[in-house]
Motif scaffolding. Structure first.
Motif, PDB file in Angstrom:
ATOM      1  N   ASP A 450       0.856  -1.175   0.000  1.00  0.00           N
ATOM      2  CA  ASP A 450       0.000   0.000   0.000  1.00  0.00           C
ATOM      3  C   ASP A 450       0.898   1.233   0.000  1.00  0.00           C
ATOM      4  OD1 ASP A 450      -1.647   2.190   0.747  1.00  0.00           O
ATOM      5  OD2 ASP A 450      -3.113   0.782   1.562  1.00  0.00           O
ATOM      6  N   PRO A 451       0.755   2.122  -0.963  1.00  0.00           N
ATOM      7  CA  PRO A 451       1.642   3.291  -0.993  1.00  0.00           C
ATOM      8  C   PRO A 451       1.466   4.219   0.192  1.00  0.00           C
ATOM      9  CG  PRO A 451      -0.107   3.468  -2.645  1.00  0.00           C
ATOM     10  CD  PRO A 451      -0.166   2.081  -2.104  1.00  0.00           C
ATOM     11  N   VAL A 452       0.350   4.094   0.907  1.00  0.00           N
ATOM     12  CA  VAL A 452       0.177   4.898   2.110  1.00  0.00           C
ATOM     13  C   VAL A 452       0.932   4.268   3.276  1.00  0.00           C
ATOM     14  CG1 VAL A 452      -1.488   5.854   3.745  1.00  0.00           C
ATOM     15  CG2 VAL A 452      -2.050   5.753   1.305  1.00  0.00           C
ATOM     16  N   ARG A 453       0.730   2.942   3.462  1.00  0.00           N
ATOM     17  CA  ARG A 453       1.454   2.240   4.528  1.00  0.00           C
ATOM     18  C   ARG A 453       2.914   2.026   4.183  1.00  0.00           C
ATOM     19  NH1 ARG A 453       0.120  -3.109   6.029  1.00  0.00           N
ATOM     20  NH2 ARG A 453      -0.191  -3.606   3.828  1.00  0.00           N
ATOM     21  N   ARG A 454       3.213   1.914   2.857  1.00  0.00           N
ATOM     22  CA  ARG A 454       4.554   1.594   2.360  1.00  0.00           C
ATOM     23  C   ARG A 454       5.029   0.255   2.912  1.00  0.00           C
ATOM     24  NH1 ARG A 454       8.795   6.080   3.074  1.00  0.00           N
ATOM     25  NH2 ARG A 454       9.787   4.865   1.417  1.00  0.00           N
ATOM     26  N   VAL A 477      11.873   1.050   5.913  1.00  0.00           N
ATOM     27  CA  VAL A 477      12.482   0.921   7.243  1.00  0.00           C
ATOM     28  C   VAL A 477      11.698   1.691   8.290  1.00  0.00           C
ATOM     29  CG1 VAL A 477      14.544   1.426   8.597  1.00  0.00           C
ATOM     30  CG2 VAL A 477      14.767   0.473   6.292  1.00  0.00           C
ATOM     31  N   ARG A 478      11.428   2.944   8.045  1.00  0.00           N
ATOM     32  CA  ARG A 478      10.785   3.772   9.059  1.00  0.00           C
ATOM     33  C   ARG A 478       9.393   3.243   9.384  1.00  0.00           C
ATOM     34  NH1 ARG A 478      14.821   6.291  11.557  1.00  0.00           N
ATOM     35  NH2 ARG A 478      16.299   7.153  10.028  1.00  0.00           N
ATOM     36  N   GLU A 479       8.640   2.828   8.369  1.00  0.00           N
ATOM     37  CA  GLU A 479       7.281   2.354   8.593  1.00  0.00           C
ATOM     38  C   GLU A 479       7.269   1.049   9.385  1.00  0.00           C
ATOM     39  OE1 GLU A 479       8.279   3.949   6.063  1.00  0.00           O
ATOM     40  OE2 GLU A 479       6.847   5.594   5.964  1.00  0.00           O
ATOM     41  N   ARG A 483       6.155   0.207  13.707  1.00  0.00           N
ATOM     42  CA  ARG A 483       5.174  -0.810  14.099  1.00  0.00           C
ATOM     43  C   ARG A 483       5.772  -1.886  15.016  1.00  0.00           C
ATOM     44  NH1 ARG A 483       3.767   1.236   9.220  1.00  0.00           N
ATOM     45  NH2 ARG A 483       1.546   1.304   8.656  1.00  0.00           N
ATOM     46  N   CYS A 484       7.078  -1.784  15.299  1.00  0.00           N
ATOM     47  CA  CYS A 484       7.750  -2.806  16.106  1.00  0.00           C
ATOM     48  C   CYS A 484       7.931  -2.320  17.542  1.00  0.00           C
ATOM     49  CB  CYS A 484       9.114  -3.148  15.510  1.00  0.00           C
ATOM     50  SG  CYS A 484       9.018  -4.016  13.927  1.00  0.00           S
ATOM     51  N   THR A 485       7.675  -3.243  18.479  1.00  0.00           N
ATOM     52  CA  THR A 485       7.882  -2.958  19.901  1.00  0.00           C
ATOM     53  C   THR A 485       8.923  -3.873  20.517  1.00  0.00           C
ATOM     54  OG1 THR A 485       6.071  -4.470  20.481  1.00  0.00           O
ATOM     55  CG2 THR A 485       5.509  -2.138  20.159  1.00  0.00           C
ATOM     56  N   ARG A 486       9.319  -4.903  19.765  1.00  0.00           N
ATOM     57  CA  ARG A 486      10.312  -5.843  20.250  1.00  0.00           C
ATOM     58  C   ARG A 486      11.347  -6.066  19.153  1.00  0.00           C
ATOM     59  NH1 ARG A 486       7.070 -10.602  20.446  1.00  0.00           N
ATOM     60  NH2 ARG A 486       5.668  -9.366  19.129  1.00  0.00           N
ATOM     61  N   VAL A 487      12.474  -6.636  19.556  1.00  0.00           N
ATOM     62  CA  VAL A 487      13.546  -6.881  18.612  1.00  0.00           C
ATOM     63  C   VAL A 487      14.169  -8.230  18.927  1.00  0.00           C
ATOM     64  CG1 VAL A 487      15.255  -5.693  20.043  1.00  0.00           C
ATOM     65  CG2 VAL A 487      15.678  -5.943  17.615  1.00  0.00           C
TER      66      VAL A 487
END
Length: 917
Positions: A450-454, A477-479, A483-487
C-alpha cells in the motif's frame, strides 16, 4: 469546438453530436482538477464510453500511436539528401569548372563519380530506412477497456488494440501491464509503477487514486511525473491494480510531446565538422595552386591566356575525386558489419560520428546494471549477518505469489526468493534453524503493498503448531520500525526502546550508505480471524523486528570488460543518471569506474555554460539529473571540443540523444528514445557500443587515410607539373597518360575503404580529423613527392641527352614513360606507408589484403605498361635497363623519407596524447 487530429497536426473540427464535444484535458490540467471535473470536461463516464462514441473520437483524435519520426520518405527526398553531401557538391562544382575550360574528359569523369556517389548513398540510406522500420517494435499491445455496446448501459470489459484507445476511455491496469496512454487513476489497490523510461529513476514509485491536490501556481512544485494520481505512457505496472481514465493519446501524451520537442534542424555533428574542414582545406589548396601556377608560368614567359586553362586543370587536379565514393564505401561497409551484429545505423553519417567519439555518456540502469535486484546483505537489528530476515521475507513473497491476483512477482520478491534458495513452494528455505520448507506453510491472507502504509503483509499458518498464525510484514524501514515494539537479534528477544530503535535505524542507514535498497522485516502472531490490517485479529502495531535485507541492482557481467575496452580506445566515460548519488557511485565502483567528484543535478542549475563545460570535463558521475540537466551536460561537453555519444533508453533521455553528436539507443527502449536515436543496438549491454565505436573508427581511419594519401600525392603532382611546365617546352604527360595513371591510382585508393587499420593508435582521439594537421602533413609529403618527381625528371632528361634523343620525339616519349613509371611506383609507396600513419610507435599494423593487392597492382602497372603494346597507344617510349636503375633508387629514397616522417609523426602524436589513460 473539437480538435480534429490529422497526420499533419491539429485543426478545428466539429463537435461530437449529441451535446458538448470533449475538451482536451492535459495531464497538467488534470493534476489540479477533481475526478468529476475531468470526467465532465472529457464527456466521459465511469461506466466507459459507448462504442459509437469511441469510434467517433478515434476519428477526431487519431490513433494512439507515436509518429515514426526520423525515417526516410520517398525516393526523391532520399536522392536529394544524398546529393546535398558536401563532398558531392564540391565535385559537382569542379565538374562545372572543367566543362567551362573544355576539359570534357575531366568533367565527364567527375560527373560519373558524382552520380555514383549519390546512388551509393541513396541506396544505402534506403536500406537503413527499411531496417529501421523493421525494428520499430509495437509497444502498445492491447488494453483492457470498459465500453458500452449498442443502447445498453452496462459496461463490458474487453481487450482492444492499444492504438484504438481514445480520451475518455476507462481502462484497467494490472501487474505486468504497460500503461497504454496518459491516464488519471480513479480507483487503485497497491499500485506500483516503474517509470524509469521517463524519469531515469530505477525504483518503482507508488501511485494511488486520491482527491485532487490544492491548486498551485504554474511552475511551482515537483514535476507532473511525480503526481501520484497520474500514470504515463512508457511506464509499466509492477504491482497492484487500478482503473484509470484516459486523458491523452498518441502525440498528445507526455511521451509523444517528448518525441516532438526540439525536432528542428539537427545539430552539427562530427561529420559536419570534418566535411567543413576538408572543404576549407581543398579550397585553400586549390586557390594556392591556381595562383602559384599563374605566377610561375607568367615568370617563365608563357602567355597568360594560353596557360590559364592549364592552370585551372592543375588546380582541379588537387581534388580527391574518389572521396565521395570512398566515404560511402567505408561507411556502408562498417554499417553492414554492424548490421550483422544487430546494430542498426539510421543515419549513414552516424558511422563517422561513432568513429570520432571520445566521450561516451551513459545511464546507470541498463548499462552498468541490469533491471534486476539481488540480495547483497541480510543483517539482524544489531548489524550482524543473519539470514532470518531473508527467510521470512521470502516466505512472504512466496505466499504473495500464490495468493496474489494476478500472481506476478515484482523485482524485490524475485530477489528474495532467489536469495532464500527458492522460487516457489516446495523448496527448502535453507535457514539452517529447523524451519520448515516454504511449501509447508499455509498462506491464508495477502495484504499487498500500500503506498500509504509503504508495507506489504501476509498471514500464514504454522504447519508445526496447528492454530498458530503468523503475520509477516516487510516494507520501508521507518514504517516497519514504527510498528515494532520488540527486537530479536543474537542477544535474544527484548523490548525495543528508543535507544534500540535509533541503533536499528543506524544499521539501516549504513546499508543505504553502501548504495543498497533496504527492506525491513517484522513478525507477529495474530488471532484466529482476520480480514484486513487493523482488524482485531490482525494488529500491525506490536511486531518483533527481525532485521534488514539490502538489495542492489545486479551488475551487468559484460559491462566491466566493455568499459575497459572503451578506455583502451581513449574514450572518457560519463555516467549521467536520475538515481541518487550513492547508488550511482556504488554501481560505478562495482564496474571498475572511478567516480571521482560526483555532481548532483541542482549544482548544474547554478552554473553558466562555461562553468558547466569545465565541470563536465573534470567530473565522471552526474546524479539526480533531470532531462534538461542531461542535455545541458552533453552540450557542454561538445562545446569543450569533445565528440559525444549518448546512450539512453528513456523518454527522459530524448533531449540528450538529440544534443549529442550521435545518439545510441539499446534494445527495449521507449519509443521517444528510439525515434531520436541515430544508432539502435540489438543488445542492452554497453559491449555493443564498444563494437559500434570500433567499427566507426575503422571506417573513419580509412577515410582519413585516403584523404592523407590523395591530397599528399595531388600536392606533389601539382608542384611537379607547375615546375616542369615552366622549364620544359612540352607537356610532361599527355591527357591519356594522366587518365590511365589516375584510373590506376583511384582503383588502388578505393581499396583503402576496406582496410582494417589498428585502433590503438598513439594520438588518443584517433579518428578525429584536423584540417590544419592534414594540410601540414599533405604539404610535407607532397614536397617530398615533388622532389622525387623532379629528380626523376632531371635524371631521365640526362639519360635522354646521353642517348642522343634529347628533345626529339624519341626523347620525349622516353621521358614520359620513365616519369609514368616513377609516378605509379611512388604512389604505390605512398599508399603502403601512409595507410599506417596513425598506428602506435611500437605497434605492428599490417595492411589488409585488398591494400596489398592494390599496391602490387600499381607496381606491376608502372613496370610493365611501358613494355606492353599499350605503350604505343599511350605515347610511352620503351624503357631501358638504365632507366629502371635510375628510377628504383629514387623510389627507394622516397620510401625511406616517408618512413622517417611517419615515425616522427607517430612519436609526436604519442607524446602529445598518451594512449593509456
Amino acid at each position: 469546438m473539437v480538435e480534429r487530429r490529422t497526420g499533419r497536426g491539429v485543426r478545428g473540427g466539429r463537435g461530437v453530436p449529441g451535446g458538448h464535444g470533449p475538451a482536451f484535458v492535459g495531464v497538467r490540467d488534470a493534476a489540479h482538477l477533481t475526478d468529476l471535473q475531468v470526467l465532465r470536461r472529457l464527456g466521459a463516464s465511469l461506466k466507459g464510453l459507448p462504442e459509437v462514441e469511441a469510434e467517433r473520437r478515434l476519428v477526431l483524435f487519431g490513433p494512439n500511436s507515436l509518429p515514426a519520426a526520423g525515417l526516410g520518405g520517398g525516393w526523391w527526398p532520399g536522392w536529394w539528401g544524398a546529393a546535398r553531401d558536401r563532398y558531392t557538391v564540391i565535385l559537382a562544382a569542379l565538374a562545372a569548372v572543367a566543362l567551362a575550360i573544355d576539359a570534357d574528359l575531366t568533367a565527364g569523369s567527375l560527373a560519373v563519380l558524382v552520380v555514383l556517389s549519390c546512388l551509393l548513398r541513396w541506396a544505402d540510406q534506403r536500406r537503413i530506412d527499411r531496417a529501421s522500420r523493421a525494428t520499430r517494435e509495437f509497444s502498445g499491445g492491447t488494453a483492457t477497456v470498459l465500453r458500452r455496446g449498442g443502447s445498453g448501459r452496462t459496461p463490458r470489459a474487453r481487450e482492444v488494440p492499444a492504438e484504438d484507445l481514445v480520451p475518455g476511455d476507462m481502462v484497467r491496469l494490472v501487474t505486468g501491464d504497460l500503461v497504454p496512454a496518459d491516464v488519471l487513476l480513479v480507483r487503485s489497490a497497491g499500485l506500483m509503477v516503474t517509470q524509469a523510461g521517463l524519469t531515469g529513476e530505477s525504483h518503482p514509485v507508488a501511485k494511488a487514486a486520491q482527491p485532487a491536490p490544492a491548486r498551485r501556481p504554474a511552475g511551482v512544485g515537483r514535476s507532473v511525473l511525480a503526481d501520484p494520481r497520474l500514470c504515463f505512457r512508457g511506464s509499466s505496472v509492477t504491482a497492484g491494480s487500478a482503473t484509470a481514465l484516459v486523458l491523452a493519446t498518441g502525440s498528445d501524451t507526455f511521451l509523444g510531446i517528448a518525441c516532438r520537442t526540439g525536432r528542428t534542424a539537427r545539430r552539427a555533428t562530427a561529420v559536419d565538422r570534418t566535411t567543413r574542414a576538408v572543404a576549407v582545406l581543398l579550397i585553400r589548396l586549390t586557390l594556392i595552386a591556381l595562383t602559384g601556377a599563374v605566377i610561375v608560368l607568367a615568370l617563365a614567359g608563357r602567355d597568360p591566356w594560353t596557360v590559364f586553362p592549364f592552370c585551372v586543370a592543375v588546380a582541379v587536379g588537387l581534388t580527391p575525386e574518389m572521396l565521395p565514393v570512398v566515404v560511402s564505401a567505408a561507411l556502408a561497409g562498417a554499417r553492414g558489419g554492424l548490421r550483422r551484429r544487430m546494430v542498426i545505423v539510421r543515419r549513414l553519417s552516424a558511422v563517422h560520428d561513432l568513429g570520432a567519439v571520445d566521450v561516451v555518456c551513459l545511464d546507470k540502469t541498463g548499462t552498468l546494471t541490469r533491471d534486476r535486484l539481488t540480495v547483497a546483505a541480510a543483517v539482524d537489528p544489531s548489524g550482524r549477518p543473519d539470514r532470518q530476515a531473508v527467510v521470512w521475507a521470502a516466505l512472504s513473497s512466496a505466499v504473495s505469489t500464490h495468493l496474489g491476483d494476478p500472481p506476478v512477482l515484482d523485482g524485490i520478491d524475485q530477489a528474495l526468493l532467489e536469495a532464500a534458495g527458492s522460487r516457489g513452494g516446495g523448496s527448502a528455505v535453507g535457514a539452517g534453524n529447523g524451519d520448515p520448507e516454504l511449501g509447508d506453510w499455509l498462506g491464508e491472507l495477502v495484504f499487498p503493498f500500500d503506498p500509504v502504509r509503504r508495507c506489504a503483509s501476509v498471514v500464514v499458518g504454522d504447519p508445526r503448531r496447528p492454530g498458530r498464525r503468523v503475520l509477516i510484514l516487510k516494507g520501508a524501514v521507518r514504517e516497519v520500525l514504527d510498528r515494532c515494539t520488540r527486537v530479536q537479534d543474537g542477544a535474544g528477544e527484548r523490548l525495543l526502546d528508543g535507544a534500540g530503535r535509533a541503533a536499528a535505524a543506524a544499521v539501516a542507514d549504513r546499508l543505504t550508505t553502501d548504495g543498497l535498497r533496504v527492506v525491513a522485516v517484522g513478525l507477529a502472531e495474530v488471532g484466529a480471524r482476520a480480514a484486513r490490517p487493523g482488524d482485531a485479529g490482525v494488529r500491525e502495531d506490536d511486531l518483533m523486528l527481525l532485521g534488514f535485507v539490502g538489495l542492489r541492482e545486479e551488475p551487468d557481467p559484460t559491462a566491466e570488460a566493455a568499459l575497459a575496452e572503451l578506455r583502451e580506445q581513449g574514450i572518457e566515460l560519463k555516467v549521467i543518471t536520475g538515481d541518487q548519488a550513492r547508488t550511482a557511485v556504488h554501481a560505478c565502483a562495482d564496474r571498475g569506474v572511478r567516480a571521482g567528484r560526483v555532481v548532483v543535478g541542482h549544482e548544474v542549475d547554478g552554473l553558466d555554460d562555461a562553468g558547466l563545460a569545465r565541470l563536465a570535463g573534470a567530473a565522471t558521475v552526474f546524479a539526480e539529473c533531470t532531462p534538461v540537466h542531461k542535455a545541458r551536460i552533453v552540450r557542454a561537453l561538445r562545446a569543450a571540443g569533445h565528440t559525444v555519444a549518448y546512450l539512453g533508453d528513456g523518454a527522459n533521455d530524448a533531449a540528450a540523444l538529440r544534443a549529442a553528436d550521435v545518439g545510441v539507443c539499446p534494445r527495449g527502449a521507449v519509443e521517444a528514445a528510439r525515434v531520436d536515436a541515430d544508432v539502435l543496438l540489438g543488445g542492452r549491454g554497453i559491449a555493443a557500443v564498444s563494437h559500434a565505436v570500433a567499427a566507426g573508427r575503422r571506417a573513419v581511419l580509412n577515410i582519413n587515410t585516403y584523404l592523407r594519401i590523395t591530397v599528399a600525392c595531388s600536392v606533389g603532382n601539382v608542384i611537379a607539373m607547375i615546375v616542369s611546365g615552366a622549364v620544359l617546352p612540352f607537356l610532361p604527360m599527355l591527357p591519356a597518360q594522366v587518365l590511365v595513371q589516375n584510373v590506376c591510382f583511384d582503383a588502388a585508393q578505393l581499396t583503402v575503404a576496406f582496410d582494417r587499420p589498428a585502433l590503438r593508435c598513439g594520438g588518443g582521439r584517433v579518428a578525429s580529423l584536423d584540417g590544419r594537421r592534414l594540410g601540414r602533413e599533405a604539404v610535407l609529403v607532397g614536397l617530398i613527392n615533388a622532389v622525387a618527381d623532379l629528380v626523376t625528371l632531371a635524371v631521365l632528361a640526362h639519360l635522354a641527352h646521353r642517348t642522343g634523343s634529347g628533345a626529339g620525339p624519341g626523347g620525349v616519349s622516353f621521358l614520359r614513360g620513365g616519369w609514368f613509371t616513377e609516378n605509379l611506383l611512388t604512389q604505390a609507396a605512398t599508399v603502403h606507408v601512409l595507410r599506417g600513419w596513425t598506428a602506435g610507435p611500437r605497434e605492428r599494423d599490417r595492411a589488409g589484403w585488398p591494400v596489398r593487392v592494390a599496391v602490387g597492382f600499381l607496381v606491376a602497372a608502372g613496370l610493365l605498361l611501358p613494355l606492353s603494346p599499350v605503350a604505343t597507344v599511350l605515347g610511352l617510349g620503351p624503357l631501358t635497363a638504365g632507366c629502371y636503375l635510375a628510377v628504383v633508387p629514387v623510389v627507394a629514397a622516397y620510401t625511406a623519407a616517408l618512413l622517417a616522417v611517419r615515425a616522427l609523426a607517430r612519436r609526436r602524436a604519442a607524446a602529445a596524447r598518451p594512449w593509456t589513460r
